[in-house]
Design an enzyme around this catalytic site. Structure first.
Site, short mmCIF file in Angstrom:
data_model
loop_
_atom_site.label_atom_id
_atom_site.label_comp_id
_atom_site.label_asym_id
_atom_site.label_seq_id
_atom_site.Cartn_x
_atom_site.Cartn_y
_atom_site.Cartn_z
N GLY A 1 3.06 2.20 10.71
CA GLY A 1 4.04 3.26 10.55
C GLY A 1 4.80 3.61 11.83
O GLY A 1 5.49 4.62 11.89
N HIS B 1 -9.26 1.58 5.02
CA HIS B 1 -7.97 1.71 5.71
C HIS B 1 -8.15 2.64 6.92
O HIS B 1 -8.94 3.58 6.88
CB HIS B 1 -6.92 2.27 4.75
CG HIS B 1 -5.53 2.15 5.31
ND1 HIS B 1 -5.04 3.04 6.23
CD2 HIS B 1 -4.57 1.21 5.13
CE1 HIS B 1 -3.82 2.66 6.57
NE2 HIS B 1 -3.52 1.55 5.93
N GLU C 1 -5.09 -4.78 10.53
CA GLU C 1 -4.00 -3.84 10.79
C GLU C 1 -4.23 -3.12 12.12
O GLU C 1 -5.01 -2.17 12.17
CB GLU C 1 -3.93 -2.78 9.68
CG GLU C 1 -3.76 -3.34 8.29
CD GLU C 1 -3.23 -2.29 7.32
OE1 GLU C 1 -2.11 -2.49 6.84
OE2 GLU C 1 -3.90 -1.29 7.08
N LYS D 1 0.13 4.24 -0.33
CA LYS D 1 -0.50 5.43 0.27
C LYS D 1 -0.26 6.63 -0.66
O LYS D 1 -0.27 6.46 -1.88
CB LYS D 1 0.03 5.65 1.70
CG LYS D 1 -0.09 4.36 2.53
CD LYS D 1 0.19 4.53 3.99
CE LYS D 1 0.02 3.19 4.70
NZ LYS D 1 0.17 3.29 6.15
N GLU E 1 -6.45 4.98 7.95
CA GLU E 1 -6.21 6.40 7.66
C GLU E 1 -7.46 7.04 7.06
O GLU E 1 -7.76 8.21 7.32
CB GLU E 1 -5.00 6.54 6.72
CG GLU E 1 -3.70 6.26 7.48
CD GLU E 1 -2.61 5.57 6.68
OE1 GLU E 1 -2.67 5.59 5.43
OE2 GLU E 1 -1.69 5.00 7.31
N SER F 1 3.77 -2.26 10.19
CA SER F 1 5.23 -2.39 10.33
C SER F 1 5.74 -3.77 9.94
O SER F 1 6.71 -4.27 10.51
CB SER F 1 5.67 -2.03 11.75
OG SER F 1 5.31 -0.68 12.05
N ASN G 1 0.88 -1.17 0.00
CA ASN G 1 0.00 0.00 0.00
C ASN G 1 0.92 1.21 0.00
O ASN G 1 1.50 1.55 1.02
CB ASN G 1 -0.90 -0.03 1.25
CG ASN G 1 -1.75 1.22 1.37
OD1 ASN G 1 -1.82 2.03 0.43
ND2 ASN G 1 -2.39 1.40 2.51
P1 13P Z 1 3.36 0.26 7.56
O1 13P Z 1 3.80 -1.03 6.95
O2 13P Z 1 4.12 1.45 7.07
O3 13P Z 1 3.28 0.18 9.05
O4 13P Z 1 1.86 0.53 7.06
C1 13P Z 1 0.94 -0.48 7.15
C2 13P Z 1 -0.28 -0.09 6.41
O5 13P Z 1 -0.99 0.82 6.80
C3 13P Z 1 -0.60 -0.80 5.17
O6 13P Z 1 -1.89 -0.53 4.75
#
Ligand code: 13P
Length: 251
Positions: free
Chosen positions: A173, A95, A167, A11, A97, A213, A9
């Site tokens: 992150g 997601h 997640e 983003k 976010e 992560s 992803n």
């Molecule tokens: P990270 O791997 O950067 O922690 O992000 C995970 C994520 O949100 C994938 O959708």
């Protein structure tokens, strides 16, 4: 046997040129791998170029969002048909976010899941608890609400096409990963909810990815868990080398 799917992803990252460069390199690194689904989620602007860049390879392209209407007066939005028509295979939905910054509800995400399936693409439905949920012992309750809300009204046949991505928000992150045991426990709870909604046969075939992560250093251990069937990878999907290593861990 359910399918292991390793998805990136990106983003809000990568210009088209950067997207094509990464995918061109990735193609070479994962060539010949057939027992793992390999997916890259790219921003809307890069999707057409991304689809062209992976043509004829074992990599598939995902969008990171969609609007659940066929067409019309929805300024700034993108429809399922638009994505389908350029060769997008998966759409990442719900997601954390988007839930957090764009206030997406389970109801709205459910509309998107249905719209994506109706257009002939495959949803990757993201769920996961926040730190305060985990600390107050509400992880199972929160993920169950998200699963039931996101997949409400689906037939078992439709549900079988959905990929779920668990997640934990506190692991995204942050460099903090759920321990493999912790992740497995929640994956099992999620699968139990799927069993109660769609029956054992369908739930056992559904891919449940872990995200938060995930990186080459921890992927093998996470993917060795019985109910972890892949990964949704943010940061470590931006570079071809690290993403390819995770794909290889999924073999
Ligand atoms: P990270 O791997 O950067 O922690 O992000 C995970 C994520 O949100 C994938 O959708």
């Amino acid at each position: 046997m359910r399918k292991t799917i390793i998805a990136g992803n990106w983003k809000m990252n990568k210009t088209n040129a950067e997207a094509v460069e990464m995918l061109t390199e990735l193609k070479g690194l994962v060539a010949g791998i057939e027992n793992v689904g390999i997916v890259i989620g790219a921003p809307f602007t890069a999707l057409s170029d991304a689809v062209r860049a992976v043509e004829g390879s074992n990599i598939e392209i995902a969008a990171e969002n969609v609007y659940p209407k066929e067409s019309g007066a929805y300024t700034g939005e993108v429809s399922p048909l638009m994505l389908k028509s350029i060769g997008v295979k998966y759409v990442i939905l719900g997601h954390s976010e988007r839930r957090e910054y764009f206030h997406e509800s389970d109801e709205f995400i459910n509309e998107k899941v249905k719209a994506v399936l109706a257009a002939g693409m495959l949803p990757i439905l993201c769920i996961g608890e926040k730190l305060e949920d985990r600390e107050s012992g509400r992880t199972a309750e929160v993920t169950e609400t998200q699963i039931r809300g996101g997949l409400k009204g689906l037939t078992a046949e439709e549900a079988a096409k959905v990929v779920v991505a668990y997640e934990p928000v506190w692991a995204i992150g942050t460099g903090k990963t759920a321990t493999p045991e912790m992740a497995q426990e929640t994956h099992r709870q999620v699968r139990d909810v799927l069993v109660s909604m769609f029956g054992e046969a369908v739930a056992e075939e559904m891919t449940i990815q872990y995200g938060g992560s995930m990186k080459p250093e921890n992927a093998v251990e996470l993917l060795a868990q019985k109910d972890i069937d892949g990964g949704l990878i943010g940061g470590a999907s931006l570079k071809a080398a690290s993403f390819a290593e995770i794909v290889k861990a999924g073999k």
